[in-house]
Design a protein around this motif. Structure first.
Motif, PDB file in Angstrom:
ATOM      1  N   CYS A 111       0.861  -1.188   0.000  1.00 13.24           N
ATOM      2  CA  CYS A 111       0.000   0.000   0.000  1.00 13.24           C
ATOM      3  C   CYS A 111       0.893   1.233   0.000  1.00 13.24           C
ATOM      4  CB  CYS A 111      -0.907   0.004   1.229  1.00 13.24           C
ATOM      5  SG  CYS A 111      -2.013   1.434   1.295  1.00 13.24           S
ATOM      6  N   LEU A 113       0.066   4.231   0.999  1.00 10.70           N
ATOM      7  CA  LEU A 113      -0.375   5.319   1.873  1.00 10.70           C
ATOM      8  C   LEU A 113       0.374   5.420   3.202  1.00 10.70           C
ATOM      9  CD1 LEU A 113      -4.180   5.367   1.052  1.00 10.70           C
ATOM     10  CD2 LEU A 113      -2.318   6.657   0.043  1.00 10.70           C
ATOM     11  N   ALA A 114       1.156   4.413   3.502  1.00 12.03           N
ATOM     12  CA  ALA A 114       2.156   4.497   4.580  1.00 12.03           C
ATOM     13  C   ALA A 114       1.626   4.974   5.933  1.00 12.03           C
ATOM     14  CB  ALA A 114       3.312   5.390   4.119  1.00 12.03           C
ATOM     15  N   CYS A 115       0.522   4.416   6.379  1.00  5.71           N
ATOM     16  CA  CYS A 115       0.062   4.745   7.736  1.00  5.71           C
ATOM     17  C   CYS A 115       1.123   4.235   8.727  1.00  5.71           C
ATOM     18  CB  CYS A 115      -1.294   4.124   8.012  1.00  5.71           C
ATOM     19  SG  CYS A 115      -2.558   4.757   6.879  1.00  5.71           S
ATOM     20  N   PHE A 117       1.287   2.918  11.606  1.00  2.00           N
ATOM     21  CA  PHE A 117       1.141   1.734  12.464  1.00  2.00           C
ATOM     22  C   PHE A 117       0.836   0.478  11.654  1.00  2.00           C
ATOM     23  CE2 PHE A 117      -2.556   4.275  11.782  1.00  2.00           C
ATOM     24  CZ  PHE A 117      -3.398   3.371  11.182  1.00  2.00           C
ATOM     25  N   CYS A 118       0.969   0.559  10.319  1.00  2.65           N
ATOM     26  CA  CYS A 118       0.487  -0.527   9.458  1.00  2.65           C
ATOM     27  C   CYS A 118       1.626  -1.222   8.744  1.00  2.65           C
ATOM     28  CB  CYS A 118      -0.506   0.029   8.436  1.00  2.65           C
ATOM     29  SG  CYS A 118      -1.053  -1.201   7.233  1.00  2.65           S
ATOM     30  N   THR A 120       1.445  -3.331   6.217  1.00  3.70           N
ATOM     31  CA  THR A 120       1.300  -3.274   4.754  1.00  3.70           C
ATOM     32  C   THR A 120       1.869  -1.957   4.236  1.00  3.70           C
ATOM     33  OG1 THR A 120      -0.764  -4.505   4.963  1.00  3.70           O
ATOM     34  CG2 THR A 120      -0.332  -3.487   2.841  1.00  3.70           C
ATOM     35  N   GLY A 121       1.541  -0.869   4.942  1.00  2.72           N
ATOM     36  CA  GLY A 121       2.033   0.447   4.541  1.00  2.72           C
ATOM     37  C   GLY A 121       3.546   0.512   4.588  1.00  2.72           C
ATOM     38  N   GLY A 170      -3.952  -3.408   1.627  1.00  2.00           N
ATOM     39  CA  GLY A 170      -4.134  -2.395   0.582  1.00  2.00           C
ATOM     40  C   GLY A 170      -5.280  -1.433   0.822  1.00  2.00           C
ATOM     41  N   GLU A 171      -5.273  -0.366   0.020  1.00  3.90           N
ATOM     42  CA  GLU A 171      -6.322   0.654   0.097  1.00  3.90           C
ATOM     43  C   GLU A 171      -7.286   0.417  -1.072  1.00  3.90           C
ATOM     44  OE1 GLU A 171      -7.609   3.241   1.950  1.00  3.90           O
ATOM     45  OE2 GLU A 171      -8.956   3.368   0.243  1.00  3.90           O
ATOM     46  N   SER A 204      -8.857   4.692   4.096  1.00  3.07           N
ATOM     47  CA  SER A 204      -8.127   5.602   4.964  1.00  3.07           C
ATOM     48  C   SER A 204      -8.535   7.048   4.683  1.00  3.07           C
ATOM     49  CB  SER A 204      -6.634   5.424   4.733  1.00  3.07           C
ATOM     50  OG  SER A 204      -6.373   5.627   3.362  1.00  3.07           O
ATOM     51  N   ARG A 363      -4.340  -7.981   8.447  1.00  2.00           N
ATOM     52  CA  ARG A 363      -5.243  -7.147   9.222  1.00  2.00           C
ATOM     53  C   ARG A 363      -6.647  -7.591   8.907  1.00  2.00           C
ATOM     54  NH1 ARG A 363      -5.073  -3.754   6.566  1.00  2.00           N
ATOM     55  NH2 ARG A 363      -3.148  -3.940   5.443  1.00  2.00           N
TER      56      ARG A 363
HETATM   57 FE1  SF4 Z   1      -2.966   2.793   5.712  1.00  2.00          FE
HETATM   58 FE2  SF4 Z   1      -4.830   0.961   5.107  1.00  2.00          FE
HETATM   59 FE3  SF4 Z   1      -2.694   1.345   3.493  1.00  2.00          FE
HETATM   60 FE4  SF4 Z   1      -2.335   0.224   5.854  1.00  2.00          FE
HETATM   61  S1  SF4 Z   1      -3.521  -0.638   4.171  1.00  2.00           S
HETATM   62  S2  SF4 Z   1      -1.081   1.849   4.945  1.00  2.00           S
HETATM   63  S3  SF4 Z   1      -3.871   1.260   7.104  1.00  2.00           S
HETATM   64  S4  SF4 Z   1      -4.301   2.824   3.932  1.00  2.00           S
END
Ligand code: SF4
Ligand code: SAH
Length: 366
Positions: A111, A113-115, A117-118, A120-121, A170-171, A204, A363
């Motif tokens: 993903c 979007l790099a949150c 705490f994630c 995947t990010g 993923g987003e 997100s 997740r």
């Molecule tokens: Fe953020 Fe969701 Fe991507 Fe994880 S999968 S980085 S929580 S948008």
């Protein structure tokens, strides 16, 4: 490359049938054979003329992601690790409950979007999943669950998976077209026939895509809020810098009139000492007071290399109580499938290390 019919929804199959000189109603038959009867071999499609079956076999395939592993937890949670090529894996998790069975589906490999705490990010973005890879997760779960229940009648009754949540890796709204096509198949009575209320997209907060989803395929919406103000959300969910909370809440309000449910679900990951104080809860209660919503608090699931910690149970309880006293419906997400590492947390997504003993985690949602 051969055409994979799993990539097509009803509209796409009608076009395909027309292109090969067949009547549009053949699309409906194909949908049923592929998605309801779970067939991947045209030879099994007994109500199609033999000549048509042979023609189809020369023009198309029905190809699913390969199953690398299939784990079942003591609590019945089941997890599949699927190969999507180039050493990439995605995970799909089934969470059985007394009144429903929820399947948590991935939409991307990695993903962008790099949150903070994630997991995947943290892996960064690899690629979007195809429609076949997204809907294939539901096909595989449906098939496997019914076989394991001893139901071999051929045509499925959809007893196993009653709900789908796009909350895996993923987003989903960053893979918009493929996700919408897969959603259309989930809702199609000739395919999976799920109701809009039982299909949830979690985002997100890609504001323009929330509006497009409302126009194209308004299913239930979950929004990963995770913070009660922009300063904190900017750090936890970086896309907030582009689409700040005010714009996100406005998009949620625009979504509601078309939504199958009369509320938005706000997801809120509980991070010890970061976003879990009484003050945060009060600020949150005020922030969303004009948006019909429910809260789903997600105790953070840790993974290696991350410094965040899960909030203490007592903090989660107090946080929940503040929101409830303010009149909100609040659920705290249960951790399921611990023993197969299928609880909300990290998703490894690699399949290169075949020696691993413990399954990578995904997740999940409920
Ligand atoms: Fe953020 Fe969701 Fe991507 Fe994880 S999968 S980085 S929580 S948008
Ligand atoms: N990309 C989408 C959907 C997938 S994530 C989104 O962000 O909404 C599904 C949910 O799991 C999101 O609310 C996400 O913030 C949350 N999540 C991510 N990492 C987590 C972790 N380590 N522990 C608990 N929840 C996590």
């Amino acid at each position: 490359m051969a055409i994979n019919l799993l990539d097509y929804d009803s509209k796409g199959l009608v076009e395909f049938c027309t292109e090969i000189g067949e009547k549009p109603f053949r699309a409906r038959q194909l949908l049923r054979w592929i998605h309801q009867a779970g067939k991947t071999d045209f030879a099994d499609m007994s109500d199609l003329a033999k000549s048509l079956r042979e023609k189809l076999a020369t023009k198309a395939i029905i190809e699913l992601p390969a199953i690398i592993s299939d784990y079942e937890a003591a609590d019945g949670t089941r997890k599949w690790l699927l190969s999507v090529g180039s050493g990439n894996g995605i995970e799909t998790v089934f969470i059985p409950e007394t009144t429903r069975g929820t399947l948590c589906i991935s939409s991307q490999v990695g993903c962008a979007l790099a949150c903070a705490f994630c997991s995947t990010g943290m892996q960064g973005f690899n690629r979007n999943l195809t429609v076949a890879e997204i809907i294939g997760q539901l096909w595989i779960a449906n098939n496997a669950l019914e076989v394991s229940e001893g139901d071999n009648r051929g045509i499925r009754a959809h007893k196993a998976v009653t709900n789908v949540v796009m909350m895996g890796m993923g987003e989903p709204l960053a893979n918009f077209e493929n996700v919408v096509t897969a959603l259309e198949l989930m809702l199609d009575d000739y395919a999976y026939g799920l109701s809009r209320r039982r299909v949830t997209v979690s985002t997100s907060g890609l504001v323009p895509a929330i509006d497009r989803l409302r126009e194209r395929c308004p299913v239930a919406l979950a929004v990963s809020l995770h913070a009660p103000n922009d300063a904190l959300r900017d750090q936890l969910v970086p896309i907030n810098k582009k689409y700040p909370i005010k714009e996100l809440l406005a998009a949620c309000q625009r979504y509601l009139p078309d939504a199958p449910r009369d509320f938005i679900t706000f997801e809120y990951v509980m991070l010890d000492g970061v976003n879990d104080s009484i003050e945060h809860a009060k600020e949150l209660a005020k922030l969303t007071k004009d948006t019909p919503c429910k809260f789903n608090l997600i105790p953070f699931n840790t993974f290696s290399g991350i410094s965040f910690k899960r909030s203490k149970s007592e903090s989660i309880r107090i946080f929940r109580d503040v929101l409830m006293q303010a009149g909100y419906v609040v659920t705290v997400r249960k951790t399921r499938g611990d023993d197969i590492a299928a609880a909300c947390g990290q998703l490894a997504g690699q399949v290169k290390d075949k020696t691993r003993r413990t399954a990578p985690t995904v997740r999940i949602c409920q």
